[in-house]
Design a protein around this motif. Structure first.
Motif, PDB file in Angstrom:
ATOM      1  N   GLU A   1      43.369  35.211  69.951  1.00  0.00           N
ATOM      2  CA  GLU A   1      44.231  36.382  69.789  1.00  0.00           C
ATOM      3  C   GLU A   1      45.662  36.002  70.141  1.00  0.00           C
ATOM      4  O   GLU A   1      45.908  35.387  71.181  1.00  0.00           O
ATOM      5  CB  GLU A   1      43.691  37.474  70.728  1.00  0.00           C
TER       6      GLU A   1
ATOM      7  N   GLU B   1      47.876  40.523  71.368  1.00  0.00           N
ATOM      8  CA  GLU B   1      47.577  41.421  72.486  1.00  0.00           C
ATOM      9  C   GLU B   1      46.784  40.671  73.536  1.00  0.00           C
ATOM     10  O   GLU B   1      46.240  39.611  73.288  1.00  0.00           O
ATOM     11  CB  GLU B   1      46.671  42.572  72.011  1.00  0.00           C
ATOM     12  N   SER B   2      46.657  41.285  74.690  1.00  0.00           N
ATOM     13  CA  SER B   2      45.783  40.718  75.701  1.00  0.00           C
ATOM     14  C   SER B   2      44.343  41.069  75.330  1.00  0.00           C
ATOM     15  O   SER B   2      44.097  41.972  74.530  1.00  0.00           O
ATOM     16  CB  SER B   2      46.108  41.304  77.072  1.00  0.00           C
ATOM     17  N   ALA B   3      43.413  40.345  75.933  1.00  0.00           N
ATOM     18  CA  ALA B   3      42.002  40.570  75.620  1.00  0.00           C
ATOM     19  C   ALA B   3      41.572  42.018  75.909  1.00  0.00           C
ATOM     20  O   ALA B   3      40.987  42.671  75.041  1.00  0.00           O
ATOM     21  CB  ALA B   3      41.140  39.561  76.373  1.00  0.00           C
TER      22      ALA B   3
ATOM     23  N   ALA C   1      43.423  34.533  74.591  1.00  0.00           N
ATOM     24  CA  ALA C   1      44.638  35.273  74.254  1.00  0.00           C
ATOM     25  C   ALA C   1      45.865  34.570  74.824  1.00  0.00           C
ATOM     26  O   ALA C   1      45.998  34.404  76.021  1.00  0.00           O
ATOM     27  CB  ALA C   1      44.550  36.701  74.813  1.00  0.00           C
ATOM     28  N   HIS C   2      46.758  34.127  73.928  1.00  0.00           N
ATOM     29  CA  HIS C   2      48.015  33.513  74.358  1.00  0.00           C
ATOM     30  C   HIS C   2      49.095  33.895  73.368  1.00  0.00           C
ATOM     31  O   HIS C   2      48.834  33.969  72.174  1.00  0.00           O
ATOM     32  CB  HIS C   2      47.928  31.987  74.336  1.00  0.00           C
TER      33      HIS C   2
ATOM     34  N   ALA D   1      43.336  44.698  75.994  1.00  0.00           N
ATOM     35  CA  ALA D   1      44.003  45.624  75.073  1.00  0.00           C
ATOM     36  C   ALA D   1      43.298  45.629  73.728  1.00  0.00           C
ATOM     37  O   ALA D   1      43.068  46.685  73.125  1.00  0.00           O
ATOM     38  CB  ALA D   1      45.464  45.224  74.899  1.00  0.00           C
TER      39      ALA D   1
END
Lengths: 111, 544
Positions: free
Chosen positions: B301, B304-306, B333-334, B308
């Motif tokens: 991803e 967004e953050s995981a 997520a980064h 979210a």
């Protein structure tokens, strides 16, 4: 190789001697020059009051490592002005004398 | 075929592939690179990993204090002192103390003697000389430098070790001559280049020459990880790819129908469309279905953050949290800018190695350009795609296009690796927005060619049945209007039919009646009965 004794033994006045350790590489030209120059300086300026140790790096590599010697010739001096290291054939004598704390014309005097 | 030269493997991930085995034994390899390029690291790692594999090595450093090297190695998890105690590694410093005086000429024989002695004592097979240009700065005359180089070279050749020499390319005009000398004395030359692209550092390695051996000739990205260097070569594309597998559900029943079953395992699917068209939802629906079958998924991803992402798809009825908790769904997520493309790729590959997922989702590949340019994005995707294809992992990629232009989604040079392309778009018509899904390509399976209307409900994505009326596909209000017209038309025909039926009945009745009348009249006159088919003058009746 055992350390070679000084050209002259110390005299009774017990003036402090200079200790030299010269690292050489067999009979290569720079090393030969360095030995000659050192011997002459000892005679002429220190009145023979010096202790000279010659170390051949190809025969005593451990000593070279132990003293952190990478170039040859290297002269390590323990003299009145403390420890100094001089690298090279020593053909520029003024440098050597300055390191020993000796004026060019004088000899054997401390500062 | 000639004899292969003997090689010393570096054991650095990816590098031995490029070198077809390793660095040449009994020969010199030159590592040339600027500050921060990692050449000292590479040299040290060559000795460290060689030491772990049982080959003793000597490191001669002219720049870094030896204790700093040990500390730096410790941060990478390398225990150099342990190797030193086992006599598999020896660190030798070639530095001159700062207050050293110079009188006359000298040479590096002291160092050579030490190296020779130690090498024999340890039975060393590898040697690294770091920052040789620093050593050569001790010599003022070019002829002196040449002498020293010859001295060194001579000894190295005699010693039969695998030699690595690091040097920094100098901008000084007079330096080029000994750089040429370095290059000519080396059988293998590797250039390490750390450059900044769009504010992100990218590192590239290139083997400039390798006498006596084949080698990978391109530039390869590499990265300095937490445990050393890592190079990511592009393996030969396509030759080791696994074939496409069985069909599996897309997570959306309507889409399964359109794709005649669903996505194929080990295939590459591209979902492209404007923002808000539901790409993340489609991806998540697939993920939920896969995890429901017990399969593991890696979700990469970029926006967004995981938490979210999980929360956002929950509002459309897709529940991912239990799968995250169970360890079946791993969300990486980064922000793309957070690191260079090589590091993104290596993290992804590590995650794939650790999780062994059946599927990988990338949301969204359009964000990859922020990793440091289009080239960086392309290489990242290519490597990721290749890794998945080689392992038979299905990969779903969401692509955010900035326009309605379909051509944009299949660009970037990866289109030949993509098996299925689904375009998601909006249509604005008669004051309303309709969402449309269109399968543009589906290798290895049949698919519907039409545009399909869909809506995003709180039970996921709902695909409407295709309405084909009057020779065109219709959606939205237009569709409803046409459907109403169609119904009206159908009703009208129904009534027409009924009316005709009634008419027919009436006519039959009439004929029957006339027939009866005639019979009565004939009976009264006593004449012969009329011929069948009626008397002339009476209208013929149509038999239905």
């Amino acid at each position: 190789m055992a350390p070679r004794p000084a050209a002259d033994t110390e005299d009774a006045s017990s003036k402090p001697t200079c200790r030299f350790r010269l690292f050489v590489a067999g009979n290569e030209p720079n090393s030969v020059t360095a030995r000659e120059v050192l011997a002459r300086l000892c005679r002429e300026h220190l009145g023979g009051r010096c202790q000279v140790e010659i170390v051949d790096v190809f025969q005593q590599y451990e000593a070279a490592i132990a003293h952190g010697v990478s170039v040859v010739p290297t002269l390590q001096v323990e003299g009145p002005t403390g420890e100094r290291t001089i690298v090279g054939s020593l053909r520029d004598e003024a440098v050597v004398l300055a390191a020993l704390g000796l004026a060019r014309s004088g000899g054997g005097r401390e500062r | 075929m000639g004899q292969m030269i003997e090689k010393a493997p570096t054991h650095i991930p990816g590098l031995d592939d490029i070198l077809e085995g390793g660095l040449p034994r009994g020969r010199t390899t030159l590592l040339s690179g600027g500050p921060g390029s990692g050449k000292t690291l590479l040299a040290l790692e060559f000795l460290y990993r060689g030491g772990l594999a049982g080959e003793a090595g000597i490191f001669i450093g002219f720049e870094e204090p030896l204790e700093h090297l040990r500390q730096y190695a410790a941060t990478l998890g390398w225990d150099l002192p342990a190797l030193e105690r086992q006599h598999r590694l020896f660190l030798l410093g070639g530095h001159l103390k700062p207050d050293t005086l110079v009188s006359g000429e000298f040479s590096l024989k002291g160092l050579l003697a030490a190296a020779a002695g130690k090498s024999q004592e340890m039975g060393a097979r590898r040697i690294a000389i770091d920052a040789l240009e620093v050593a050569l700065r001790l010599f003022t005359e070019p002829w002196q430098v040449r002498n020293e180089m010859h001295l060194l070279n001579h000894w190295l050749q005699q010693a039969g070790l695998a030699v690595v020499v690091t040097t920094r390319p100098s901008k000084r005009a007079d330096a080029s001559f000994y750089e040429d000398f370095f290059e000519s004395m080396s059988d293998c030359v590797i250039a390490l280049d750390a450059r900044v692209n769009d504010q992100v550092t990218t590192r590239r390695l290139r083997v400039i020459k390798y006498r006596g051996s084949g080698f990978g000739r391109n530039e390869y990205p590499y990265t300095i990880t937490r445990s050393g260097l890592s190079v990511a070569p592009i393996s030969t594309l396509g030759l080791r790819h696994k074939p496409l597998g069985q069909k599996m559900t897309t997570g959306c029943a309507g889409l399964d129908e359109i794709l005649d079953g669903g996505y194929r395992r080990a295939s590459c699917v591209l979902l492209a469309g404007l923002p808000g068209t539901g790409k993340t939802l489609l991806c998540s629906a697939f993920v939920a279905a896969a995890c429901g079958r017990g399969e593991r998924v890696l979700y990469i991803e970029f926006e967004e953050s995981a938490p979210a992402m999980v929360e956002n798809v929950r509002s459309a009825g897709i529940v991912l949290q239990p799968h995250v908790d169970a360890g079946q769904l791993c969300i990486l997520a980064h922000f793309p800018e957070a690191m260079g493309a090589e590091e993104h790729f290596l993290r992804a590959r590590q995650a794939i190695d650790q999780l062994a997922p059946a599927h990988v989702v990338v949301d969204a590949i359009s964000a990859c350009q922020r990793m440091g340019g289009r080239q960086a994005a392309f290489e990242y995707l290519l490597r990721l795609l290749n890794t998945c294809k080689e392992r038979g992992i299905t990969i779903l990629m969401a692509n955010q296009t900035a326009s309605d232009d379909l051509a944009e989604i299949s660009g970037n040079g990866i289109s030949s690796l993509v098996d299925t392309v689904i375009g998601l778009a909006y249509k604005v018509d008669a004051g309303e927005i309709t969402r449309l899904l269109h399968v543009l390509k589906s290798r290895g399976s049949r698919h519907s060619n039409q545009q399909h209307e869909y809506v995003i409900t709180d039970a996921g994505i709902d695909l409407r049945e295709v309405y084909v009326g009057e020779g065109e596909v219709l959606t939205g209000t237009a569709r409803q209007v046409q459907e109403a017209r169609d119904r009206a038309e159908a009703q009208r025909r129904e009534w027409e039919l009924q009316a005709k039926e009634l008419e027919l009945q009436r006519l039959r009745q009439l004929r029957h009646q006339r027939g009866e009348d005639l019979a009565r009249r004939t009976a009264l006159r006593g004449a012969s009965p009329p011929p069948p088919g009626g008397t002339p003058g009476e209208p013929e009746e149509n038999q239905e």
